[in-house]
Scaffold this motif. Structure first.
Motif, PDB file in Angstrom:
ATOM      1  N   PHE A  91       0.860  -1.182   0.000  1.00 12.26           N
ATOM      2  CA  PHE A  91       0.000   0.000   0.000  1.00 12.26           C
ATOM      3  C   PHE A  91       0.902   1.239   0.000  1.00 12.26           C
ATOM      4  O   PHE A  91       1.522   1.572   1.010  1.00 12.26           O
ATOM      5  N   GLU A  92       0.978   1.899  -1.132  1.00  9.63           N
ATOM      6  CA  GLU A  92       1.861   3.054  -1.264  1.00  9.63           C
ATOM      7  C   GLU A  92       1.214   4.302  -0.656  1.00  9.63           C
ATOM      8  O   GLU A  92      -0.007   4.382  -0.503  1.00  9.63           O
ATOM      9  N   ASP A  93       2.050   5.273  -0.304  1.00 11.22           N
ATOM     10  CA  ASP A  93       1.539   6.536   0.226  1.00 11.22           C
ATOM     11  C   ASP A  93       0.669   7.219  -0.822  1.00 11.22           C
ATOM     12  O   ASP A  93       0.936   7.136  -2.030  1.00 11.22           O
ATOM     13  N   TYR A  94      -0.361   7.919  -0.363  1.00  8.37           N
ATOM     14  CA  TYR A  94      -1.196   8.698  -1.266  1.00  8.37           C
ATOM     15  C   TYR A  94      -0.430   9.932  -1.747  1.00  8.37           C
ATOM     16  O   TYR A  94       0.268  10.585  -0.956  1.00  8.37           O
ATOM     17  N   THR A  95      -0.574  10.244  -3.005  1.00  9.18           N
ATOM     18  CA  THR A  95       0.044  11.452  -3.556  1.00  9.18           C
ATOM     19  C   THR A  95      -0.763  12.677  -3.127  1.00  9.18           C
ATOM     20  O   THR A  95      -1.860  12.547  -2.564  1.00  9.18           O
ATOM     21  N   GLY A  96      -0.235  13.859  -3.426  1.00  9.11           N
ATOM     22  CA  GLY A  96      -0.950  15.088  -3.095  1.00  9.11           C
ATOM     23  C   GLY A  96      -2.308  15.147  -3.767  1.00  9.11           C
ATOM     24  O   GLY A  96      -3.302  15.559  -3.144  1.00  9.11           O
ATOM     25  N   GLU A  97      -2.361  14.731  -5.043  1.00 10.38           N
ATOM     26  CA  GLU A  97      -3.638  14.736  -5.761  1.00 10.38           C
ATOM     27  C   GLU A  97      -4.641  13.783  -5.130  1.00 10.38           C
ATOM     28  O   GLU A  97      -5.842  14.080  -5.020  1.00 10.38           O
ATOM     29  N   GLN A  98      -4.151  12.625  -4.691  1.00  5.58           N
ATOM     30  CA  GLN A  98      -5.047  11.652  -4.070  1.00  5.58           C
ATOM     31  C   GLN A  98      -5.524  12.119  -2.696  1.00  5.58           C
ATOM     32  O   GLN A  98      -6.673  11.889  -2.318  1.00  5.58           O
ATOM     33  N   LEU A  99      -4.650  12.791  -1.969  1.00 12.17           N
ATOM     34  CA  LEU A  99      -5.058  13.347  -0.676  1.00 12.17           C
ATOM     35  C   LEU A  99      -6.169  14.375  -0.866  1.00 12.17           C
ATOM     36  O   LEU A  99      -7.134  14.424  -0.092  1.00 12.17           O
ATOM     37  N   LEU A 100      -6.043  15.195  -1.909  1.00  6.40           N
ATOM     38  CA  LEU A 100      -7.079  16.183  -2.214  1.00  6.40           C
ATOM     39  C   LEU A 100      -8.384  15.489  -2.576  1.00  6.40           C
ATOM     40  O   LEU A 100      -9.472  15.901  -2.138  1.00  6.40           O
ATOM     41  N   GLU A 101      -8.285  14.408  -3.358  1.00  9.28           N
ATOM     42  CA  GLU A 101      -9.481  13.669  -3.751  1.00  9.28           C
ATOM     43  C   GLU A 101     -10.185  13.084  -2.520  1.00  9.28           C
ATOM     44  O   GLU A 101     -11.410  13.099  -2.420  1.00  9.28           O
ATOM     45  N   ILE A 102      -9.403  12.581  -1.572  1.00  8.12           N
ATOM     46  CA  ILE A 102      -9.969  12.035  -0.331  1.00  8.12           C
ATOM     47  C   ILE A 102     -10.662  13.135   0.463  1.00  8.12           C
ATOM     48  O   ILE A 102     -11.755  12.942   1.004  1.00  8.12           O
ATOM     49  N   PHE A 103     -10.024  14.321   0.506  1.00  3.97           N
ATOM     50  CA  PHE A 103     -10.613  15.444   1.229  1.00  3.97           C
ATOM     51  C   PHE A 103     -11.928  15.881   0.584  1.00  3.97           C
ATOM     52  O   PHE A 103     -12.930  16.109   1.278  1.00  3.97           O
ATOM     53  N   ARG A 104     -11.937  15.978  -0.738  1.00  2.00           N
ATOM     54  CA  ARG A 104     -13.171  16.352  -1.431  1.00  2.00           C
ATOM     55  C   ARG A 104     -14.278  15.333  -1.148  1.00  2.00           C
ATOM     56  O   ARG A 104     -15.440  15.694  -0.941  1.00  2.00           O
ATOM     57  N   SER A 105     -13.907  14.052  -1.155  1.00  5.29           N
ATOM     58  CA  SER A 105     -14.885  12.989  -0.913  1.00  5.29           C
ATOM     59  C   SER A 105     -15.482  13.097   0.488  1.00  5.29           C
ATOM     60  O   SER A 105     -16.690  12.923   0.673  1.00  5.29           O
ATOM     61  N   GLN A 106     -14.659  13.419   1.473  1.00  5.87           N
ATOM     62  CA  GLN A 106     -15.159  13.565   2.838  1.00  5.87           C
ATOM     63  C   GLN A 106     -16.108  14.757   2.947  1.00  5.87           C
ATOM     64  O   GLN A 106     -17.120  14.689   3.644  1.00  5.87           O
ATOM     65  N   CYS A 107     -15.759  15.837   2.268  1.00  8.48           N
ATOM     66  CA  CYS A 107     -16.639  17.007   2.269  1.00  8.48           C
ATOM     67  C   CYS A 107     -17.999  16.667   1.666  1.00  8.48           C
ATOM     68  O   CYS A 107     -19.054  16.960   2.251  1.00  8.48           O
ATOM     69  N   LYS A 108     -17.978  16.006   0.509  1.00  8.74           N
ATOM     70  CA  LYS A 108     -19.219  15.670  -0.179  1.00  8.74           C
ATOM     71  C   LYS A 108     -20.068  14.698   0.637  1.00  8.74           C
ATOM     72  O   LYS A 108     -21.290  14.878   0.768  1.00  8.74           O
ATOM     73  N   ARG A 109     -19.412  13.681   1.203  1.00  7.06           N
ATOM     74  CA  ARG A 109     -20.144  12.655   1.949  1.00  7.06           C
ATOM     75  C   ARG A 109     -20.803  13.229   3.197  1.00  7.06           C
ATOM     76  O   ARG A 109     -21.848  12.745   3.647  1.00  7.06           O
ATOM     77  N   ASN A 110     -20.217  14.275   3.761  1.00  7.66           N
ATOM     78  CA  ASN A 110     -20.724  14.842   5.007  1.00  7.66           C
ATOM     79  C   ASN A 110     -21.490  16.153   4.819  1.00  7.66           C
ATOM     80  O   ASN A 110     -21.828  16.814   5.807  1.00  7.66           O
ATOM     81  N   GLY A 111     -21.760  16.509   3.568  1.00 13.11           N
ATOM     82  CA  GLY A 111     -22.601  17.679   3.322  1.00 13.11           C
ATOM     83  C   GLY A 111     -21.894  19.007   3.492  1.00 13.11           C
ATOM     84  O   GLY A 111     -22.504  19.979   3.975  1.00 13.11           O
TER      85      GLY A 111
END
Length: 477
Positions: free
Chosen positions: A384-404
């Motif tokens: 399991f490789e470290d998440y890149t900066g772009e992937q970290l941003l994608e995870i952050f966006r996903s958390q925002c969307k999932r939680n309204g």
């Protein structure tokens, strides 16, 4: 005997009783034989007592290891060793030292063998009280053993008669005078029976679980490896159904990578996937670390680990930071005991248990190579490789969307730069998705403080995360 005694107090009573009796033996040969053989005989009889009761606990192991007299080796049985001895106990066998005692009594006209029957009876009742009570079944076993030795004395012609000691006086009784029943309480048995009869959950559709896997951010190589493994398992099952030979294969896995890279999430999905294709009967994930397996005393670790294994049967046992089980410096550490129980569980339940061990890459390599049993069973490695900066941003966006929550274009751009910098400057403390989650949770706490000062916040106000809420300058610092 209502209150359980400590192993130390039991050892003290045992040592004093056996030592005092040995000193009274006048015949040198009988005294030597007693000193060499009595402890082992008493430990065997303790196994017989416990075979007649409700089951093993860590206290049984502690009591067993307390059965030795001064000058003799101190036992160090582990839980599964004692459980095996108890389960395999075949019945009372007259010890050779007792035959020597009887022979010496016949030559001297004494009755030391009969006094030993009293000592034996009282000590076995002491072992029976390991759980704070003496059941009728335990007392019956003790009585049968004592009667056997008394009868031997009678037939040999040793003077004196059977002891007036009544074992039934030691049986633990209820307030109404009835004996406490042997075995587990009825409500506990009913709960266990209900759990056994409860049907396993219906398998999910494989495509639905795979869709969840595909939806995970990043992890492309892991996704590819998982799908390859699924195909291998599916073809193996087809070959079995067609009557074709199937070479042995271990499905236990090693997940390598830093914290926050999705190891637990993938393990949970794998448990559901294997349930959906019929490899596992239930598909649950049981997650533990060292603290969930290792206890502070001999025997307790085995019991604790065995309990975790039983909970995981039908699913996946996920051991995070598994290297902590073997890289301890203390010679008294019980991590290796947990490893041995896990290996045995993997062998005993190889058709309905998958174990996944996880942790930092280098440390996990050392862990697997620390034991030949681990090396032979863990031969599938997922990185399991470290998440890149772009992937970290994608995870952050996903958390925002999932939680309204929403972020505007300016905040999104600033977040992208902050996560890129976080990735480039990562060190051994880098938490990947965990760091993103911490940033998100801190941001919504700040946003709550900000919105709480507004007189009439709108729905958009309640949803918006701003540059101020993210405090990205603090993240960059």
């Amino acid at each position: 005997m209502a209150q359980p005694m400590t192993p130390a107090s039991v050892h003290k009573q045992y040592d004093e009783g056996m030592t005092a009796f040995r000193r009274q033996i006048s015949d040198p040969a009988a005294r030597v034989a007693f000193g060499l053989e009595a402890d082992a005989f008493m430990r065997q009889c303790a196994c017989g007592v416990w075979q007649h009761d409700q089951g093993m606990t860590p206290r049984h192991v502690e009591f067993y290891n307390a059965i030795y007299s001064k000058g003799n080796p101190v036992p160090s049985a582990l839980y599964w060793e004692l459980a095996s001895s108890v389960g395999n106990y075949e019945g009372f066998v007259m010890p050779n030292f007792f035959r020597r005692l009887v022979k010496a009594d016949l030559e001297s006209g004494k009755s030391q063998s009969r006094r030993f029957v009293d000592t034996f009876t009282l000590l076995l009742l002491l072992f029976a009280a390991v759980d704070g009570k003496v059941s009728e079944a335990e007392a019956g076993f003790v009585n049968a053993c004592a009667d056997s030795m008394s009868l031997y004395c009678d037939k040999a012609g040793v003077s004196g008669g059977k002891t007036p000691l009544d074992v039934n006086d030691f049986v633990t009784r209820r307030e109404d005078g009835s004996p406490v029943p042997t075995g587990k309480p009825a409500d506990e048995k009913a709960a266990e029976k209900k759990a056994e009869e409860e049907p396993a959950p219906e398998p999910e559709k494989l495509e639905d679980v795979l869709a969840e896997l595909d939806a995970l951010c990043g992890l492309e190589k892991v996704k590819e490896d998982v799908k390859s493994l699924i195909n291998l398992v599916k073809v193996r099952k087809l070959r079995e159904e067609a009557g074709l030979p199937v070479p042995p294969m271990s499905l236990h896995m090693v997940f390598l990578g830093n914290p926050g890279t999705g190891k637990t999430t993938v393990a949970r999905l794998l448990a559901r996937i294997y349930h959906s294709i019929g490899v596992l009967s239930k598909g649950q994930l049981v997650e533990v670390d060292r603290s969930g397996l290792v206890a502070g005393f001999v025997g307790q670790t085995a019991l604790k680990t065995q309990g975790v294994i039983e909970k995981a049967l039908g699913g996946v046992l996920f051991i995070d930071e598994a290297y902590a089980l073997t890289n301890q410096d203390s010679p008294n550490d019980f991590g290796q005991e947990a490893v041995e129980v896990i290996l045995k569980g993997m062998e005993d339940h190889r058709k309905d248990l998958i174990v996944i061990v996880a942790g930092y890459t280098d440390l996990m390599q050392n862990f697997v190579h620390s034991n030949p049993g681990l090396e032979s069973r863990f031969n599938k490695y997922f990185l399991f490789e470290d998440y890149t900066g772009e992937q970290l941003l994608e995870i952050f966006r996903s958390q925002c969307k999932r939680n309204g929550y929403t972020i505007d274009e300016e905040t999104d751009k600033a977040a992208a730069e902050a996560f890129k910098l976080m990735y480039e400057q990562r060190d051994e403390n880098f938490g990947n998705a965990r760091d993103v989650r911490n940033i998100f949770e801190t941001a919504i706490a700040r946003q709550a403080n900000r919105v709480a000062t507004m007189e009439n916040p709108t729905k958009d106000d309640l949803m918006a995360l701003t540059m101020e809420d993210l405090d990205l300058k603090e993240q960059e610092g």
